[in-house]
Design a protein around this motif. Structure first.
Motif, mmCIF file in Angstrom:
data_model
loop_
_atom_site.group_PDB
_atom_site.id
_atom_site.type_symbol
_atom_site.label_atom_id
_atom_site.label_comp_id
_atom_site.label_asym_id
_atom_site.label_seq_id
_atom_site.Cartn_x
_atom_site.Cartn_y
_atom_site.Cartn_z
ATOM 1 N N LEU A 21 -4.322 -10.178 1.414
ATOM 2 C CA LEU A 21 -3.627 -10.662 2.616
ATOM 3 C C LEU A 21 -2.216 -11.088 2.261
ATOM 4 C CD1 LEU A 21 -6.407 -13.007 4.060
ATOM 5 C CD2 LEU A 21 -5.406 -11.111 5.336
ATOM 6 N N LEU A 22 -1.268 -10.693 3.114
ATOM 7 C CA LEU A 22 0.095 -11.216 2.987
ATOM 8 C C LEU A 22 0.453 -11.902 4.293
ATOM 9 C CD1 LEU A 22 2.983 -11.487 1.793
ATOM 10 C CD2 LEU A 22 3.452 -9.213 2.737
ATOM 11 N N LEU A 23 0.946 -13.119 4.202
ATOM 12 C CA LEU A 23 1.443 -13.836 5.378
ATOM 13 C C LEU A 23 2.921 -14.126 5.141
ATOM 14 C CD1 LEU A 23 -1.395 -16.547 5.738
ATOM 15 C CD2 LEU A 23 -1.358 -14.240 6.698
ATOM 16 N N THR A 24 3.762 -13.713 6.064
ATOM 17 C CA THR A 24 5.186 -14.009 5.910
ATOM 18 C C THR A 24 5.812 -14.267 7.278
ATOM 19 O OG1 THR A 24 7.323 -13.221 5.094
ATOM 20 C CG2 THR A 24 5.824 -11.555 5.956
ATOM 21 N N ASP A 25 6.845 -15.097 7.282
ATOM 22 C CA ASP A 25 7.566 -15.362 8.523
ATOM 23 C C ASP A 25 8.805 -14.466 8.626
ATOM 24 O OD1 ASP A 25 8.974 -16.521 6.478
ATOM 25 O OD2 ASP A 25 9.342 -18.428 7.502
ATOM 26 N N SER A 26 8.914 -13.479 7.728
ATOM 27 C CA SER A 26 10.093 -12.607 7.726
ATOM 28 C C SER A 26 9.690 -11.155 7.943
ATOM 29 C CB SER A 26 10.822 -12.754 6.385
ATOM 30 O OG SER A 26 11.717 -11.672 6.207
ATOM 31 N N ALA A 27 10.102 -10.591 9.106
ATOM 32 C CA ALA A 27 9.787 -9.182 9.392
ATOM 33 C C ALA A 27 10.529 -8.270 8.423
ATOM 34 C CB ALA A 27 10.162 -8.843 10.839
ATOM 35 N N VAL A 28 11.696 -8.716 8.003
ATOM 36 C CA VAL A 28 12.476 -7.905 7.065
ATOM 37 C C VAL A 28 11.736 -7.803 5.734
ATOM 38 C CG1 VAL A 28 14.641 -7.760 5.774
ATOM 39 C CG2 VAL A 28 14.652 -8.532 8.172
ATOM 40 N N LEU A 29 11.273 -8.935 5.242
ATOM 41 C CA LEU A 29 10.523 -8.896 3.989
ATOM 42 C C LEU A 29 9.307 -7.992 4.142
ATOM 43 C CD1 LEU A 29 10.185 -10.239 1.033
ATOM 44 C CD2 LEU A 29 8.211 -11.285 2.129
ATOM 45 N N LEU A 30 8.637 -8.099 5.280
ATOM 46 C CA LEU A 30 7.427 -7.317 5.487
ATOM 47 C C LEU A 30 7.738 -5.819 5.399
ATOM 48 C CD1 LEU A 30 4.784 -8.701 7.892
ATOM 49 C CD2 LEU A 30 4.689 -6.425 6.968
ATOM 50 N N ASP A 31 8.813 -5.388 6.048
ATOM 51 C CA ASP A 31 9.224 -3.980 5.950
ATOM 52 C C ASP A 31 9.452 -3.578 4.490
ATOM 53 O OD1 ASP A 31 9.252 -3.810 8.703
ATOM 54 O OD2 ASP A 31 11.420 -4.154 8.887
ATOM 55 N N ARG A 32 10.131 -4.431 3.783
ATOM 56 C CA ARG A 32 10.481 -4.077 2.398
ATOM 57 C C ARG A 32 9.238 -4.071 1.496
ATOM 58 N NH1 ARG A 32 15.184 -7.740 0.537
ATOM 59 N NH2 ARG A 32 15.238 -6.253 -1.195
ATOM 60 N N VAL A 33 8.286 -4.967 1.767
ATOM 61 C CA VAL A 33 7.042 -4.955 0.986
ATOM 62 C C VAL A 33 6.274 -3.652 1.250
ATOM 63 C CG1 VAL A 33 4.754 -6.010 0.742
ATOM 64 C CG2 VAL A 33 6.805 -7.454 0.808
ATOM 65 N N GLU A 34 6.272 -3.213 2.499
ATOM 66 C CA GLU A 34 5.577 -1.955 2.806
ATOM 67 C C GLU A 34 6.189 -0.785 2.036
ATOM 68 O OE1 GLU A 34 3.440 -1.493 6.737
ATOM 69 O OE2 GLU A 34 5.333 -2.385 7.404
ATOM 70 N N ALA A 35 7.506 -0.761 1.999
ATOM 71 C CA ALA A 35 8.174 0.321 1.265
ATOM 72 C C ALA A 35 7.825 0.251 -0.223
ATOM 73 C CB ALA A 35 9.686 0.217 1.464
ATOM 74 N N GLU A 36 7.795 -0.962 -0.768
ATOM 75 C CA GLU A 36 7.446 -1.134 -2.179
ATOM 76 C C GLU A 36 5.997 -0.742 -2.454
ATOM 77 O OE1 GLU A 36 8.667 -1.906 -5.096
ATOM 78 O OE2 GLU A 36 10.753 -2.172 -4.494
ATOM 79 N N LEU A 37 5.124 -1.060 -1.525
ATOM 80 C CA LEU A 37 3.711 -0.710 -1.705
ATOM 81 C C LEU A 37 3.561 0.798 -1.849
ATOM 82 C CD1 LEU A 37 1.662 -2.953 0.782
ATOM 83 C CD2 LEU A 37 1.454 -2.895 -1.711
ATOM 84 N N GLU A 38 4.233 1.510 -0.956
ATOM 85 C CA GLU A 38 4.145 2.970 -1.022
ATOM 86 C C GLU A 38 4.628 3.497 -2.367
ATOM 87 O OE1 GLU A 38 4.227 5.397 3.030
ATOM 88 O OE2 GLU A 38 6.090 4.284 2.658
ATOM 89 N N ALA A 39 5.757 2.968 -2.797
ATOM 90 C CA ALA A 39 6.344 3.457 -4.042
ATOM 91 C C ALA A 39 5.452 3.128 -5.243
ATOM 92 C CB ALA A 39 7.733 2.842 -4.232
ATOM 93 N N GLN A 40 4.965 1.881 -5.302
ATOM 94 C CA GLN A 40 4.180 1.464 -6.479
ATOM 95 C C GLN A 40 2.773 2.068 -6.476
ATOM 96 O OE1 GLN A 40 4.255 -2.738 -7.412
ATOM 97 N NE2 GLN A 40 6.376 -2.992 -6.720
ATOM 98 N N LEU A 41 2.207 2.206 -5.277
ATOM 99 C CA LEU A 41 0.828 2.697 -5.177
ATOM 100 C C LEU A 41 0.702 4.076 -5.809
ATOM 101 C CD1 LEU A 41 -2.008 2.206 -4.038
ATOM 102 C CD2 LEU A 41 -1.229 3.064 -1.836
ATOM 103 N N SER A 42 1.656 4.923 -5.513
ATOM 104 C CA SER A 42 1.551 6.312 -5.975
ATOM 105 C C SER A 42 1.626 6.396 -7.497
ATOM 106 C CB SER A 42 2.653 7.153 -5.332
ATOM 107 O OG SER A 42 3.911 6.574 -5.651
ATOM 108 N N ALA A 43 2.166 5.352 -8.141
ATOM 109 C CA ALA A 43 2.320 5.399 -9.603
ATOM 110 C C ALA A 43 1.111 4.839 -10.354
ATOM 111 C CB ALA A 43 3.585 4.637 -10.010
ATOM 112 N N LEU A 44 0.138 4.288 -9.619
ATOM 113 C CA LEU A 44 -0.989 3.623 -10.298
ATOM 114 C C LEU A 44 -2.089 4.592 -10.716
ATOM 115 C CD1 LEU A 44 -1.797 0.371 -8.327
ATOM 116 C CD2 LEU A 44 -0.867 0.551 -10.636
#
Lengths: 443, 443
Positions: free
Chosen positions: B280-303
């Motif tokens: 679970l991720l809880l954040t009050d920042s929509a911008v951070l949330l967008d950026r975490v999603e982008a990072e998830l995609e990038a890191q996931l594919s490398a695992l």
């Protein structure tokens, strides 16, 4: 049980440890049969499911059936509290306040506390203490109401600072709660009391209903239905519990210098709890044993609850041992709830105690002091559970949360260790989460 | 689950808390289904009964069936320990020793200690600490062997001073135990290791067999069979357990200043534990949330274990909250095993944490540090159990025994209080045991 039965119709069993073979020794330490009947298990499962599904309506039906009283509302209201305050006499009230103060003094000194350790440069690990948010306390009223149990549960719950504290106790025939239990709860700062008993009370606390709040952890002794209900809700994860509960028990280790009248009185005070109470005496003095038997006969006949005590004594054992060392070995194998050391140098023997709920040192410390007002808790592990469970304390109402904080310097110091271990366990994302930071930290 | 599924086939779920109604909020905090199937329950009950009745012979059959290996003898012998020492490289060995030292430093500082209080003139109440005599440690080896879990269990067991410490871990296909687990056990001073896994290992520890000693309490994580076996032996009273165990989980609270790559790496490191891990991720920042999603995609594919992590992420939620206050309210309701505070002032928010297993403060403290080597324990309450259970500590391996000693003066001071309370509870033998001494003491 094929233990030797006394001549003369005495209800207890006198044994000589060295004369017993291994199976006889095992039998001598076996508690009165406590196997939960399949019918009990199913009846309790049925009660739990009924309350979970139908809430207050089910509680009303079950209370009518088991407590033989029709209750529309379970929670004790202001008027009933006021009536209880008026009904309890000044002497009892004073005694409860006095006991509560000593229970508080002892329990407060043992509260779990925060601490912190710097485990590496820039890495601080801490333990912080948090109260269990919502707790439910069960105060039984089997053969007699137990305001002392209300004190033993309410005082540590308030010291821990639990956000919600709810007490359940069975209703009396007239639909009211025992006034002394109500006054004890208020003395200890607990204001929400529900008139609910048995497995249905445990169900209400574990699942919550429209009128009874759901709690996170349930405390308190009870009969075999209450115990079985606590075990079932703990197993399913609906609520945690303080400990499994069983019939009360005492083991007395006495030397030749012990006072036989005191020893007999202590054995009887345990036996009067109920016919399934367990009472053991271990002594290295045959003379003392004879004299305790004579005292038992004399005191037993004078007790108002002699019938119950006599039945409990029928499962008891008075055992002649070869040495006090042997007595402690037997006691540790048995792991008694209450252990009385009626010895000339009780403190010198304390190191030998490996497993027990609560220990009473010397001739002037009867178990009844701990039951009521020495300051220790009387909600204790029974049936050998003392090998791996402790009595109720403030810690029983607290959670211990670990906390860690690493600086850049900190992760540089311990990060490589984490990466090595994560790779060895083939948890690459764990290693990545650390390695990524090590790169950013410039380590 | 009727949660909104992301466009673009991303395996996680993005939610906006204020847009959810009450049932949707409840669903959002529901763990991946963890209801134990009746078939699991019965299978485990069958294994327990088989081992209880037929001991080592049953263990051999069950090990052949479930671990697909024929073992004549379960205990690791000197030759196998020597081979393990030779097989484990110097770097891993050093990392384990380093982790063990920090685990010991943190745990030692939190050990339960004796204390005494004079609660009335002549009445001393004490708490004395005793190790749980015999303990069993379970180290799983599901998708990968876990030497770190061996450290987390062996170090506090040795600090507590338990008389008998036995470790069980599943055998590998060739009939040996994982060498790193063996080296970790020896590093921490535990020399008795049995190659047993699953419910049969728990049964052996709870009941004992000719070759496996019976223990008083069983510790350690495991799959759903191990967890169910622990719950069943705890319910029956055969052995106590450390806590119920469930799939691992993390909740991250991040503010706008958090590093999206760090947050994504932490979410993935939890997700790789298994497909039922909860993230679970809880954040009050929509911008951070967008950026975490982008990072998830990038890191996931490398695992390397991307398939498992992707499946775990499918039950995960990335939640936009209105405020950090709201995030803490949600976290306290959820009571996560691991709580990461990716905040600018994490320590200032710590007071808001009501229920969690272990907390990680700030950007430089990934969960992996606590999993391995910060010093805290990684055997933690899951599935919301953090509301009423704490992680493993030295206290988990200790019993707390209360002791009281009254002098003549002491019983004179508090005896009358005990007599009043005993009479109110109609326990006359209790009153007698005190009154008799009061008369003798001349009080």
């Amino acid at each position: 049980m094929s233990v030797r039965v006394q001549a003369g119709g005495r209800p207890w069993n006198r044994l000589e440890w060295t004369a017993l073979d291994e199976p006889a020794r095992r039998r001598a330490l076996t508690r009165p049969v406590q196997v939960v009947a399949e019918t009990t298990r199913q009846a309790v499962a049925g009660v739990l499911e009924t309350v979970r599904a139908r809430g207050d309506e089910a509680l009303r039906e079950l209370t009518a059936r088991f407590d033989r009283v029709e209750l529309e509302r379970f929670e004790v209201d202001t008027a009933e509290f006021a009536a209880a305050e008026a009904a309890v006499g000044a002497e009892l009230r004073r005694a409860m306040a006095e006991a509560a103060a000593r229970i508080e003094a002892f329990h407060r000194a043992g509260m779990g506390r925060d601490y912190a350790v710097e485990t590496a440069p820039g890495v601080v690990c801490e333990r912080i203490v948090r109260p269990v948010p919502r707790v439910g306390l069960y105060v039984p009223a089997g053969s007699a109401p137990l305001p002392s149990t209300a004190l033993m549960l309410c005082v540590p719950a308030r010291l821990a600072g639990c956000r919600e504290v709810v007490l359940c106790t069975p209703p009396r025939a007239d639909g009211t709660a025992d006034p002394a239990v109500l006054v004890a709860a208020r003395l200890a700062g607990v204001g929400r009391v529900f008139k609910l008993g048995g497995a249905q009370a445990i169900a209400a606390l574990a699942f919550g209903t429209a009128s009874v709040p759901k709690v996170d952890k349930i405390f308190g002794p009870g009969n075999s239905y209450v115990d079985e209900a606590k075990r079932q809700v703990a197993q399913s994860g609906a609520a945690a519990i303080d400990m499994p509960a069983g019939p009360s028990e005492v083991l007395v280790i006495a030397d030749a210098g012990a006072d036989p009248a005191f020893v007999a009185a202590d054995l009887l005070s345990q036996a009067e709890h109920g016919p399934d109470s367990q009472v053991l005496l271990l002594t290295d003095s045959a003379v003392l044993l004879d004299r305790v038997e004579a005292e038992l006969e004399a005191q037993l006949s004078a007790l108002p609850r002699a019938d119950i005590a006599a039945r409990a004594l029928s499962a008891s054992r008075l055992v002649l041992v070869e040495s006090l060392e042997q007595a402690f070995a037997i006691s540790n194998a048995y792991a008694p709830e209450h252990l009385i050391l009626a010895l000339r140098e009780p403190r010198a023997w304390l190191d030998r105690v490996e497993a027990a709920g609560s220990v009473f040192l010397g001739d002037w410390t009867p178990e009844a002091l701990g039951d009521y007002c020495s300051g220790t808790n009387h909600v204790l592990p029974t049936s050998g559970a003392a090998r791996a469970w402790s009595g109720v304390s403030v810690a029983s109402f607290q959670n211990f949360v670990s906390v860690q904080a690493a600086s850049r310097e900190g992760i540089a110091a311990i990060g490589p260790c984490a990466v090595t271990l994560a790779r060895a366990e083939r948890l690459n994302a764990h290693a990545n989460a650390v390695a990524l930071r090590l790169r950013r930290a410039g380590a």
